[in-house]
Enzyme design. Structure first.
Site, PDB file in Angstrom:
ATOM      1  N   TYR A 148      -0.377   4.715  -9.365  1.00 24.09           N
ATOM      2  CA  TYR A 148      -0.601   6.146  -9.162  1.00 24.09           C
ATOM      3  C   TYR A 148       0.718   6.901  -9.040  1.00 24.09           C
ATOM      4  CZ  TYR A 148       0.297   4.908  -4.240  1.00 24.09           C
ATOM      5  OH  TYR A 148       0.862   4.440  -3.079  1.00 24.09           O
ATOM      6  N   LYS A 161       1.548  14.350  -1.027  1.00 25.12           N
ATOM      7  CA  LYS A 161       1.647  13.072  -1.735  1.00 25.12           C
ATOM      8  C   LYS A 161       0.633  12.961  -2.873  1.00 25.12           C
ATOM      9  CE  LYS A 161       1.729   8.062  -1.103  1.00 25.12           C
ATOM     10  NZ  LYS A 161       1.599   6.936  -0.157  1.00 25.12           N
ATOM     11  N   HIS A 162      -0.612  13.334  -2.636  1.00 26.73           N
ATOM     12  CA  HIS A 162      -1.687  13.110  -3.615  1.00 26.73           C
ATOM     13  C   HIS A 162      -2.189  14.402  -4.287  1.00 26.73           C
ATOM     14  CE1 HIS A 162      -1.946   8.954  -2.255  1.00 26.73           C
ATOM     15  NE2 HIS A 162      -1.992   9.397  -1.003  1.00 26.73           N
ATOM     16  N   GLU A 203      -1.293  14.283   2.906  1.00 24.02           N
ATOM     17  CA  GLU A 203      -2.296  14.037   1.863  1.00 24.02           C
ATOM     18  C   GLU A 203      -2.158  15.034   0.715  1.00 24.02           C
ATOM     19  OE1 GLU A 203      -4.530  11.498   1.458  1.00 24.02           O
ATOM     20  OE2 GLU A 203      -3.359  10.628   3.076  1.00 24.02           O
ATOM     21  N   HIS A 232      -9.926   9.955   4.642  1.00 21.41           N
ATOM     22  CA  HIS A 232      -8.503   9.666   4.440  1.00 21.41           C
ATOM     23  C   HIS A 232      -7.958  10.654   3.414  1.00 21.41           C
ATOM     24  CE1 HIS A 232      -5.230   6.295   3.901  1.00 21.41           C
ATOM     25  NE2 HIS A 232      -4.724   7.490   4.007  1.00 21.41           N
ATOM     26  N   TRP A 246      -7.429  10.827  -3.890  1.00 20.43           N
ATOM     27  CA  TRP A 246      -6.224  10.341  -4.550  1.00 20.43           C
ATOM     28  C   TRP A 246      -6.424  10.174  -6.050  1.00 20.43           C
ATOM     29  CZ3 TRP A 246      -5.699   5.330  -1.097  1.00 20.43           C
ATOM     30  CH2 TRP A 246      -5.492   5.696   0.238  1.00 20.43           C
TER      31      TRP A 246
END
Ligand SMILES: *[C@@H]1O[C@H](CO)[C@@H](O)[C@H](O)[C@H]1NC(C)=O
Ligand SMILES: *[C@@H]1O[C@H](CO)[C@@H](O)[C@H](O)[C@H]1NC(C)=O
Length: 237
Positions: A82, A132-133, A129, A71, A74
């Site tokens: 977060y 966002k992270h 991914e 996934h 993070w």
């Protein structure tokens, strides 16, 4: 002939370890464990916990039938909250092109098998991914590199996530414990710790997120898991 092949192998190896992340003089302070309220290139903050998260997708099926899939990686503020979407200027929409331009073709082909989107649009999933992270990992900001070349940190982020994943074979760990996918069988929570369409592995880090040492940490989330009747169904159509 064999000498030529060996030379090519060495060149490829040299390219993949040429990270130009600045050396840390203090790479021993464990993230989430210092009163320091500042991030540096050698200290992950505020996202001091790094989670390597995985999927077990059965409907629709994605990835190999005998492996979980990636996934993401993070950063978490050590408490279950977060930051997200930390740098719009680095929210790239050409991850595939970036990895190709960095000659990370082995990485890319691994991602095509093990970091797959449930709807078949892996490029978009990787962009999500990263944007966002990945942009929230403070130790891979461009300023943490010497002789930074644009998007260098993107390749490092995807490579690190894959490297962590390769060391966290959930399918094998469960299978070694006698827990295998089954259409009808159910398991109890004490048999399986975690929710069985995702596995989240928590780490703290000593030093930089790419070059530092990862240390397993306790979970920061309360699993919303029933105590029994947990299903782990095979990937089949
Ligand atoms: C970690 O710290 C030691 C001691 O200061 C240093 O020699 C080493 O290069 C550092 N490693 C990294 C990856 O920054
Ligand atoms: C990816 O996109 C960025 C931002 O638009 C651009 O600067 C960079 O050159 C692109 N990289 C490749 C390899 O196409």
């Amino acid at each position: 002939m064999s000498f030529a092949r060996a030379s090519i192998g060495l060149i490829a190896l040299a390219a993949s370890v040429s990270a130009s992340i600045k050396t840390c003089s203090n790479n021993n302070t464990l993230s989430c464990h210092s009163s320091s309220k500042a991030g540096t290139c050698c200290y992950n903050y505020p996202g001091g916990a790094l989670l390597q998260t995985q999927f077990w997708d059965t409907d629709p099926v994605s990835g190999p039938t005998d492996s979980w899939t990636i996934h993401g990686l993070w950063p978490d503020n050590c408490d279950g909250t977060y930051e997200s979407n930390c740098d719009e200027s680095r929210a790239y929409t050409n991850i595939t092109e970036i990895l190709k331009a960095q000659d990370r073709t082995d990485l890319l082909s691994y991602m095509e098998d093990y970091w797959v989107d449930i709807n078949g649009d892996s490029e978009s999933f990787w962009e999500h991914e990263w944007g966002k992270h990945g942009t929230c990992v403070n130790t891979i900001k461009p300023s943490c590199y010497s002789n930074y070349s644009p998007q260098e940190e993107v390749g490092d982020f995807f490579q690190k996530t894959v490297d962590l994943f390769k060391g966290l074979d959930t399918y094998k760990a469960l299978s070694d414990a006698g827990i295998t996918p089954d259409e009808s069988k159910t398991y109890t929570l004490s048999e399986i710790h975690g929710k069985l369409n995702q596995a989240w592995y928590f780490f703290n880090v000593r030093g930089n997120a790419i070059t530092g040492k990862y240390q397993a940490a306790d979970t920061l989330t309360k699993a919303s898991c029933p105590s029994s009747g947990i299903k782990y169904v095979p990937k089949s159509n």
